[in-house]
Write an enzyme that holds these catalytic residues in place. Sequence first.
Site, PDB file in Angstrom:
ATOM      1  N   LYS A  81      -7.181  39.889 -12.739  1.00 31.19           N
ATOM      2  CA  LYS A  81      -7.140  39.362 -14.103  1.00 31.19           C
ATOM      3  C   LYS A  81      -6.305  38.088 -14.093  1.00 31.19           C
ATOM      4  O   LYS A  81      -5.126  38.110 -13.743  1.00 31.19           O
ATOM      5  CB  LYS A  81      -6.537  40.389 -15.054  1.00 31.19           C
ATOM      6  CG  LYS A  81      -6.430  39.850 -16.476  1.00 31.19           C
ATOM      7  CD  LYS A  81      -6.028  40.915 -17.471  1.00 31.19           C
ATOM      8  CE  LYS A  81      -5.894  40.309 -18.853  1.00 31.19           C
ATOM      9  NZ  LYS A  81      -5.517  41.308 -19.849  1.00 31.19           N
ATOM     10  N   LYS A 124     -11.815  39.202 -14.221  1.00 31.02           N
ATOM     11  CA  LYS A 124     -11.755  38.697 -15.584  1.00 31.02           C
ATOM     12  C   LYS A 124     -10.994  37.379 -15.617  1.00 31.02           C
ATOM     13  O   LYS A 124      -9.931  37.322 -14.994  1.00 31.02           O
ATOM     14  CB  LYS A 124     -11.040  39.751 -16.427  1.00 31.02           C
ATOM     15  CG  LYS A 124     -10.755  39.365 -17.837  1.00 31.02           C
ATOM     16  CD  LYS A 124      -9.925  40.437 -18.475  1.00 31.02           C
ATOM     17  CE  LYS A 124      -9.611  40.028 -19.883  1.00 31.02           C
ATOM     18  NZ  LYS A 124      -8.723  40.934 -20.535  1.00 31.02           N
ATOM     19  N   GLU A 145      -4.963  42.313  -4.513  1.00 30.30           N
ATOM     20  CA  GLU A 145      -4.951  43.224  -5.664  1.00 30.30           C
ATOM     21  C   GLU A 145      -5.991  44.337  -5.472  1.00 30.30           C
ATOM     22  O   GLU A 145      -5.741  45.496  -5.787  1.00 30.30           O
ATOM     23  CB  GLU A 145      -5.275  42.465  -6.965  1.00 30.30           C
ATOM     24  CG  GLU A 145      -4.205  41.484  -7.424  1.00 30.30           C
ATOM     25  CD  GLU A 145      -3.008  42.161  -8.077  1.00 30.30           C
ATOM     26  OE1 GLU A 145      -3.000  43.403  -8.222  1.00 30.30           O
ATOM     27  OE2 GLU A 145      -2.052  41.445  -8.437  1.00 30.30           O
TER      28      GLU A 145
HETATM   29  C1  PBG Z   1      -4.698  42.183 -22.933  1.00 30.62           C
HETATM   30  C2  PBG Z   1      -6.146  41.855 -22.916  1.00 30.62           C
HETATM   31  C3  PBG Z   1      -6.671  40.572 -23.112  1.00 30.62           C
HETATM   32  C4  PBG Z   1      -8.048  40.706 -23.052  1.00 30.62           C
HETATM   33  C5  PBG Z   1      -8.347  42.045 -22.816  1.00 30.62           C
HETATM   34  N1  PBG Z   1      -7.148  42.741 -22.732  1.00 30.62           N
HETATM   35  C6  PBG Z   1      -5.985  39.299 -23.429  1.00 30.62           C
HETATM   36  C7  PBG Z   1      -4.776  38.940 -22.733  1.00 30.62           C
HETATM   37  O1  PBG Z   1      -4.519  39.310 -21.580  1.00 30.62           O
HETATM   38  O2  PBG Z   1      -3.990  38.239 -23.371  1.00 30.62           O
HETATM   39  C8  PBG Z   1      -8.996  39.568 -23.239  1.00 30.62           C
HETATM   40  C9  PBG Z   1     -10.426  39.866 -23.427  1.00 30.62           C
HETATM   41  C10 PBG Z   1     -11.218  38.743 -23.967  1.00 30.62           C
HETATM   42  O3  PBG Z   1     -10.763  37.585 -24.051  1.00 30.62           O
HETATM   43  O4  PBG Z   1     -12.359  39.005 -24.336  1.00 30.62           O
HETATM   44  N2  PBG Z   1      -4.296  43.357 -22.373  1.00 30.62           N
END
Ligand code: PBG
Length: 323
Positions: free
Chosen positions: A194, A247, A232
């Site tokens: 992520k 992501k 990871e």
């Molecule tokens: C936070 C989280 C985020 C998203 C999913 N879970 C945003 C962040 O890390 O600030 C983003 C998903 C999206 O942008 O569609 N735990």
Amino acid sequence: MLIRTRRNRKGPYLRDLVRENHLRVEDFILPVFIMEGPGREEIPSMPGVYRHGLEDLPPFLDEARSLGIRAVAPFPAIHESLKDSRGSESTNPDGLYLRALRLIKDRFPELVIFSDVALDPYSSDGHDGIVSPEGEILNDESLDILGNMAVAQARAGADFVAPSDMMDGRVGHIRNALDSEGFTGTGILSYCAKYASAFYGPFRDALQSAPKSGDKKTYQMDPANVREALREYDLDLQEGADMVMVKPGLPYLDVVRALAEVSELPVAVYNVSGEYAMLKAAASAGWLDYRSVVMEALIGMKRAGANIILSYHAMEAARWLQD
Ligand code: PBG
């Protein structure tokens, strides 16, 4: 010319025959925003995506089911007054999120629920872990809360918990917490790679969960790195993850490919809120043909090697796949 590649593209049936990748409705996990209160509210930076009140949830999920959607990832918009530095509301059995999970499991027992494990929707600091007075995101201190959240969500009906927090060691910690409470059958979809991305902006609008200070760069990954994603992955595999996720999606398809080549686990990709907003905005300006670019983006994720796609386009794509 001996070789003419155009022969295999001559007509639609032939192109269907030689097609290498396919998009199926079964590939999707539909993210769903949930709020307290009646009706639904459109998210301004994500036209066509709503926060759903609990009464609005069953008709919305009926529609999703009728289109063939089989999996959902709910996210809660928690009222600011319920947020605190330890995200206590996350384990309140009468809180919005756990009520929503019970409702979904009760009304749609066949739907696969991927619940979100992270502090940010409940945190007065807007971070995924606890923040020290000096502004540091505390890793080990956050793990117990994440473990408790996962157990509470499993108890409420989550089939899989999906830690999106990026604290070190959380997959193993959550696995132990689930097992010690008897939830050995609850899976973990790890947000493995992520990245610290600005493409999450509209999601933070949807949940009003943007960090109050600082950024997420000490726990989310540097967009410049790919080797780190493999590291990871190794850790998540050892710690007992059942699926891994990359992501965002579109700017990170090389990372999807890198994981797909080595992974023993199913690989998911999160086609995030900013990616959705970009295509919506360009389409509404009349600059892109929406349906074509959405389907092209989605097949690109399959081609990169993803088995599973979390996407706000899932409902629209499911409808188009039926045509
Ligand atoms: C936070 C989280 C985020 C998203 C999913 N879970 C945003 C962040 O890390 O600030 C983003 C998903 C999206 O942008 O569609 N735990």
